[in-house]
Design an enzyme around this catalytic site. Sequence first.
Site, short mmCIF file in Angstrom:
data_model
loop_
_atom_site.label_atom_id
_atom_site.label_comp_id
_atom_site.label_asym_id
_atom_site.label_seq_id
_atom_site.Cartn_x
_atom_site.Cartn_y
_atom_site.Cartn_z
N PHE A 287 -5.97 -4.09 3.39
CA PHE A 287 -6.64 -3.88 4.68
C PHE A 287 -5.73 -3.28 5.75
CE2 PHE A 287 -8.22 -7.88 2.69
CZ PHE A 287 -9.37 -7.34 2.13
N THR B 152 -3.80 11.11 10.81
CA THR B 152 -3.55 11.93 12.00
C THR B 152 -2.16 12.57 11.91
OG1 THR B 152 -2.88 9.94 13.17
CG2 THR B 152 -5.13 10.70 13.51
N ARG C 269 -5.34 7.07 17.35
CA ARG C 269 -6.67 7.00 16.74
C ARG C 269 -7.66 6.28 17.66
NH1 ARG C 269 -9.39 7.84 11.68
NH2 ARG C 269 -7.56 8.83 10.77
N PHE D 148 -7.68 1.22 12.14
CA PHE D 148 -6.42 1.77 12.67
C PHE D 148 -6.54 2.22 14.11
CE2 PHE D 148 -2.74 4.81 12.28
CZ PHE D 148 -1.86 4.01 11.59
N GLU E 210 -12.69 2.58 5.70
CA GLU E 210 -12.68 2.05 7.06
C GLU E 210 -13.99 2.13 7.83
OE1 GLU E 210 -8.41 3.04 8.80
OE2 GLU E 210 -9.16 4.67 7.57
N GLN F 258 0.83 -1.20 0.00
CA GLN F 258 0.00 0.00 0.00
C GLN F 258 0.87 1.26 0.00
OE1 GLN F 258 -2.61 -2.25 3.27
NE2 GLN F 258 -3.30 -0.14 3.06
N GLU G 181 0.59 -1.94 4.55
CA GLU G 181 1.01 -0.54 4.68
C GLU G 181 2.50 -0.48 5.03
OE1 GLU G 181 -1.57 1.99 6.93
OE2 GLU G 181 -0.14 3.64 6.98
#
Lengths: 497, 787
Positions: B242, B456, B324, B358, B727, B211, B246
């Site tokens: 998903f 964020t 988060r 997340f 998400e 990702q 990442e």
Amino acid sequence: MVLFDVPGKLNMTGQIRFVLDGEVRELRGVAPTMTVLQWLRDDARRCGTKEGCAEGDCGACTVAIGERRGVDDMRYRAVNSCILFMPMLDGKELVTVESLKHEGRLHPVQRAMVECHGSQCGFCTPGFVMSLFTLYHSGKEPQRETVDDVLAGNLCRCTGYRPIIEAAQRMREYGAKDQFHRRAAATARQLAAIERRDTLALEKDGQRYFAPANLEEFTACFEQYPEAALVGGATDIGLWVTKRHQRPETQIYTGDIAELRRLKIGDDCIEIGGAASLGDVFDALLAEFADFGEILRRFGSVQVRNVATLGGNIANASPIGDIAPLLLALDAALLLRRNRETRLLPIDEFFLAYRKTALRNSEFIDAIRIPRARSGLKFRAYKISKRFDQDISAVCGAFALQLDGSRIAEIRMGFGGMAAVPKRAANAEAALIGEAWNEASARAAMRAIERDFEPMTDMRASAPYRLKLARNLLLKFFLETSNQPGATRVIRRDMAA
Amino acid sequence: MTVPRTSGSEDMLRAVRRPVPHDSAEKHVSGEAIYIDDIPEPRALLHAYIRSSDIAHGRIKKLDLAPTRAQPGVAAALAAADLPTGHNDIGPGFAGDPVFAEQIVEYAGQSVFAVAAETREQARAAAMQAVVEYEELPAILTIEEALAQDAQVLPTVTLMRGDADKSIAKAPRRISGRLAIGGQDHFYLEGQIAMAVPGEDGDMLVYSSTQHPSEIQHHVAHILGLDANGVTVETRRMGGGFGGKETQGALFAVVAALLAQKTGRPVKLRPDRDDDMILTGKRHDFIADYVVGFDEEGRIHGVDFMLASRCGMSPDLSGPVNDRAIFHADNAYFLPHVRIVSHRSKTHTVSNTAFRGFGGPQGMMVIEYAIDEIARTLGIDPLTVRKRNLYGKRDRNVTPYTMKVEDNILAKIIGELERTSEYWQRRKAITAWNATSPFLKRGLALTPVKFGIAFTATHFNQAGALLLVYTDGSLKLNHGGTEMGQGLNTKVAQIVADEFGLDFEDVKITPTTTGKVPNTSATAASSGTDLNGRASLIAARTIKERLIKFAAAHFHVAPGKIVFANREVSIGGEKMAFVELVNLAYKARVSLSATGYFATPKVAYDPTTMRGRPFLYFAYGAAASEVLVDTLTGEYKVERVDLLHDVGKSINPAIDMGQIEGGFIQGMGWLTSEELYWDAKGRLQTHAPSTYKIPACSDLPRQFNARIADWSRNREDVVYRSKAVGEPPLMLAISVFHAIKDAIAAVGQYQISPQLDAPATPERVLNAIDALRLRLGDHLPAREAAE
């Protein structure tokens, strides 16, 4: 090229033949444990079929196997190509996702998947397409329950399945017949032409593979190679290869031996050949014992049941196999054979210790004999797992009860997941024999069952939960067989009357 | 730079707002979509295998690769000592993730060394021949142990507002408790994979299922000692991400590149499913302590939350994940006085990472659980308590982190869902039915979602695109986002097509590559379309403005009279094909390529005080779920789900619906059947689909009524007024968990609140039922258990 002796008539060419895209493919020098998936991706460069898990649990590798039905028709069944060995294709048609487009146009199944938005990342999609292809060819109505069963062996992590189910229900709108229907007779003739009547023998890199065509050749072969792994659907042995990275030295394939795939419904018992697939016997067992059908419906997935054998599930003696508990409750017997000698063994004498059975050298399960449902027999079976479909039991419990008036004449309880072997609950049974079938006796048996088992804790369930389940399943059996009010099952299919 | 407004009126839209199928759908269904393992293998390709630690914590006493190197087919074997630059860390932002363990291994599954051989089987077999000896060290395997030993990967963060202690102490009522929330494996169907192909000058081309191609590029360059301009990372598509791709793709990409550099040959590294699940991070499991003060109406006065998550052996993304969680511990509710303490626990298990939501889902679980407890304590329907605590429109509308909730549409969403799901009628019917059913119980719950959209980490909120227009009128687009099935490329192509009045099919989006758009952010935080869609639109707008300027001069027409529509350009009423104008422009030497760049406005917050505006806007939704529970076994079936979700004004309703439905089912799996299980030595036991159970087809509820709130419109200037959708829908599944809890409560005639941890496996459900029965002391199986 065959460097070893085998009795009987042999197909000495070491060649396997199957049909792919209308052409007979002849392959030599195939390793006996090469999977169909490996061949497709590495040799044939047909990369549409994917590897998701290499253990037959995700369905991304699903292909369809075509077999002759009569002289001019075909039937198609889904299998997991990741644990199917290449020699098992011999005499069959292989259909992969690449086979489906016709004259540059998508197949109705494919078109429906596109129109219904049935793919997102697309990686599981070829497997779903192939499972749906077999549904398309089955002629079955795509009711939700049917679709659930057909797709139980295909995991999708993106869509949540709703659009795929819709595609299953709408696929025939995009064409009721496909090129496979149109060429069914021709394909059947092709398969008839490559049908083998002798034993296929392969050897490569120290691995041997035999596919005897009849019982006589099979027994001779097994006499000669008593250490051989008998392989029916390779849904277990396939994992030796893909997961444990082991290569069985000798395999004898049982899938071509008609005698071992027999299904005889006699007056007293149902006799099932040791190499009959779960798919072969599903209807008969469902008709006789509704809960047997329900457990089979939840056994593995369609892809697994199409090739996995009843005999294999018993002989591998897994403590969590789902067939044995049912057979223990039903007082089944195993017809064991070594060459021409046979003996009949009650199933509760078959499992000796963890993964150890009463089978002797070169002895095999010729047949399983299940007594017919006598009038008044109350049979229930329950499978508890984290997921309803395609999961392995935390506990599987089966109960068979015969009352004599108000007293318990016979009761058998078979459990999986509770001990190192599939096992009857002797103490609980003893507590009930001769008693009235009421809540007090059921509760006494629930206490007794705690002396029957010392289950283990693992990733599927803790020991206390397993013990609790054993007790509560007995209670559930009592509730369901004594006219107590209130529903007892969250999934209700084919419930016994 | 001014952000151009989207052009044209709604009724001129040709591609946007339409349920266009995924741009790869025909390739998916025919097996023609190419994933990395399907790329024709380059000549002399080697296959790699990573040998990982089989203990949770220990010192490497001996590592001898000589036996490995002597095996047939082996071309190279590398461990930490063999790294070319001495750089050995691929942690994102924070260090802590070595490519190869140096002296210490810190989880069972940590990469120790890697082998490249002619075949995958040879590489694996050779790796097993190495001599690896460990001195085992005590391992921290649970969050509780980590808390007891004060083991953390990052310092504790606290968010405070008002006086939580005082407000709780003074509140008329109070509850407290502990909730455990399980983790989750991504179970993308395509596992991790990378293929590295060496080029001239020592350059490296890496195909990576990631990702975040730019981060892979950075790590490969850094570890191999190359400049970023010598490393190209390409990602055509992933078979699911998903969040699991990442950061987690880096190990495989870097190892493949290292071995390719060492051997001068292409190297492919594809772990099998078991290795993938053992080696890579998952969703953080949490434990949460809550103390809540409230009044007789169920209104919350103050909360005191302690959140502790299993971060594993390194920080990875645990900082922002836990941030988060804090930012979503209010979910949709106004909390006047707040203390949220967030511990980032270190354990000797795999480093946990990004996963759809997340941290947000775990934070939301805590407040939703607390609200359910409040309701059951007071004997009020949980939905009523939820509604009483919702953020207000004019007051009670400031989050604990001081961001104002400006666009709250939850009252409307919940109201609509109450009606369409017939919540209150069914509530009555279920209560009545339960009274007649001794062994099966039904449960119902309606829960809302409010999810903040933006990274964020503010600086990630940027994106770039490169648009090329060819003289045959076809368009080729690159943007920094990656396609993992979510339909990003489809939406972006729709946007660009519409800007030119073209068809969706006229725009081809090519593989994401660091060679075309540099310094990209991960495709994450649901922001793919918001960022890349807008950047692509800006690129399109740049070329369009050039064409307009050219046409205006060429045809002596006012620019305002030039309109792109129906694959044509109307120039003062005269129509010409788009391709014709492009040709004229080309001949007049007008540049037909442009970059687009976008940075999200407004977002900014102070991570030290946890105050500010971390999000551009919120996405909302609500779901009502009904379950049927077997109180003898703990099994249950989700029978009906109604949900209503906000995607702003949808760019592609079919693709958005796919995210909503798929996200819901994935969230349901997280809270129900998906259980990660480690043995006493810290080794993961659920590392394949045979043992790790994601939802299957029959788990989709028989009645599944998912709807998009089609009246919604993003009040922020997000592309086509849409909202992010990746998400937020996952958290709609919290309704399933609470429906199960509700059914369990029925066992005690709703007099006692059951205690239930996630995932609600049949075992946990039965345990909760039995605990409730023990407290009631009057039910048969419970009486038996007590004997």
